[in-house]
Motif scaffolding. Structure first.
Motif, short mmCIF file in Angstrom:
data_model
loop_
_atom_site.label_atom_id
_atom_site.label_comp_id
_atom_site.label_asym_id
_atom_site.label_seq_id
_atom_site.Cartn_x
_atom_site.Cartn_y
_atom_site.Cartn_z
N PHE A 259 0.86 -1.18 0.00
CA PHE A 259 0.00 0.00 0.00
C PHE A 259 0.90 1.23 0.00
O PHE A 259 1.80 1.36 0.82
CB PHE A 259 -0.90 0.01 1.24
CG PHE A 259 -1.66 1.28 1.43
CD1 PHE A 259 -2.74 1.60 0.63
CD2 PHE A 259 -1.28 2.20 2.41
CE1 PHE A 259 -3.44 2.79 0.79
CE2 PHE A 259 -1.97 3.39 2.59
CZ PHE A 259 -3.05 3.68 1.77
N TYR A 260 0.64 2.16 -0.95
CA TYR A 260 1.43 3.38 -1.11
C TYR A 260 0.55 4.60 -0.88
O TYR A 260 -0.65 4.57 -1.18
CB TYR A 260 2.00 3.49 -2.53
CG TYR A 260 2.91 2.38 -2.96
CD1 TYR A 260 4.29 2.55 -3.00
CD2 TYR A 260 2.39 1.16 -3.40
CE1 TYR A 260 5.13 1.54 -3.44
CE2 TYR A 260 3.22 0.14 -3.84
CZ TYR A 260 4.59 0.33 -3.85
OH TYR A 260 5.42 -0.68 -4.29
N ASP A 261 1.18 5.70 -0.45
CA ASP A 261 0.43 6.94 -0.28
C ASP A 261 0.60 7.85 -1.50
O ASP A 261 0.45 9.06 -1.41
CB ASP A 261 0.85 7.67 1.00
CG ASP A 261 2.25 8.25 0.93
OD1 ASP A 261 3.01 7.91 -0.02
OD2 ASP A 261 2.62 9.04 1.82
N ARG A 262 0.89 7.28 -2.64
CA ARG A 262 0.96 8.04 -3.88
C ARG A 262 0.57 7.13 -5.04
O ARG A 262 0.50 5.90 -4.89
CB ARG A 262 2.34 8.63 -4.12
CG ARG A 262 3.45 7.63 -4.41
CD ARG A 262 4.72 8.38 -4.80
NE ARG A 262 5.87 7.51 -4.97
CZ ARG A 262 6.17 6.89 -6.12
NH1 ARG A 262 5.38 7.00 -7.16
NH2 ARG A 262 7.26 6.14 -6.20
N ALA A 263 0.32 7.73 -6.19
CA ALA A 263 0.04 6.98 -7.41
C ALA A 263 1.37 6.58 -8.02
O ALA A 263 2.06 7.41 -8.62
CB ALA A 263 -0.78 7.84 -8.38
N ILE A 264 1.78 5.32 -7.86
CA ILE A 264 3.06 4.91 -8.43
C ILE A 264 2.90 4.78 -9.94
O ILE A 264 1.80 4.61 -10.47
CB ILE A 264 3.61 3.62 -7.79
CG1 ILE A 264 2.78 2.40 -8.15
CG2 ILE A 264 3.71 3.78 -6.28
CD1 ILE A 264 3.41 1.10 -7.68
N SER A 265 4.01 4.87 -10.65
CA SER A 265 3.98 4.96 -12.10
C SER A 265 3.74 3.60 -12.75
O SER A 265 3.91 2.54 -12.13
CB SER A 265 5.31 5.52 -12.61
OG SER A 265 6.36 4.61 -12.37
#
Length: 277
Positions: A259-265
């Motif tokens: 789970f990330y707190d940004r939109a990964i590429s």
């Protein structure tokens, strides 16, 4: 007599000193880390590789707990979580992320999965809303009649200045998910352009704009649920609902859950797939 007593005292002191030295050799001092020290920033807030345990191996150390009996099986990389209709995982957010989650903005959920066709709705991930039926951010598998095509649903509540709980839904029918092979799935919401993208095995399977939705802002959020709906845990994570007859915990296998707190590429997602990460 006095000389005899002095000799005894000297011998006793020497023995005590010698014993202390041996004790120091047997029990060396430990350099314990400072638990209050700041964490080095990482966009990956949660990482569960499921190597025969449920511990968070990311930087932030979510406190993990289990609902039901948890077992493990062969995964895409090492071991994997084996779900059942009676089991799920809970990830309690550490206090030093209490300002991050409600002002999330963007996020990514990525994992490997393996399961056969569902006959009821399967909960996969939820950032609960402790007051409402649906969570702030939900991913689940809806009932489907296909042996291979999965029907994913994403639900979002966004607390904006215009609307308290702006509710949106995204539906994605993704081919070749069910079966005996591991499949990598990623769900990306980009708050900068209000875009939801779903990836299968490193390739885009759906892109949908949510006009005007903007950066995610949650309220009444709580402990994350993995492999369950927010209302199917025991006890329910929300006062807004209890267990539903049409909903089930995820009975398949999960591996390398992130789970990330940004939109990964797109390239980062392709790397997770190609590297079996």
């Amino acid at each position: 007599m006095k000389r005899y007593i002095n000799l005894l005292l000297a011998f006793g002191l020497s023995a005590f000193t010698l014993q202390s030295c041996f004790q120091d050799m047997d029990h060396p001092a430990f350099d314990y880390p400072d638990s209050s020290a700041g964490k080095e920033y990482s966009p990956m807030k949660l990482f569960l590789p499921f190597e025969n345990d449920m511990r968070d191996k990311g930087n932030y150390t979510f406190l993990m707990s289990a609902g039901g009996e948890i077992t493990y099986t062969d995964g895409v990389n090492g071991q994997a979580y084996q779900g059942t209709k009676d089991s799920y995982l809970l990830a309690r957010v550490p206090s030093y992320l209490n300002d991050t989650i409600p002002e999330l903005g963007s996020c990514t959920v990525a994992f490997w999965m393996k399961t056969t066709r569902n006959t009821s709705a399967y909960g996969i991930f939820s950032i609960p809303n402790t007051k409402t039926f649906w969570g702030n951010f939900d991913i689940y598998l809806e009932n489907t009649g296909s042996e291979t095509q999965a029907f994913f649903k994403m639900h979002l509540y966004n607390c904006t200045s215009v609307k308290d709980n702006d509710e949106r839904w995204v539906e994605a029918k993704v081919d070749n998910v069910f079966g005996t092979e591991w499949v990598h799935m990623a769900f990306v919401y980009d708050g900068d352009n209000s875009m939801m993208t779903v990836y299968r095995n490193g390739e885009s399977a759906l892109t949908k704009e949510l006009p005007g939705y903007g950066k995610l802002k949650f309220k009444d959020w709580g402990t994350f649920a993995i492999g369950a709906f927010q209302f199917s845990t025991k006890p329910s994570l929300t006062e807004g609902a209890g267990a539903q007859s049409w909903a089930s915990n995820f009975p398949g296998q999960l591996d390398q859950f992130r789970f990330y707190d940004r939109a990964i590429s797109a390239s980062e997602i392709k790397q997770l797939y190609s590297g079996k990460e």
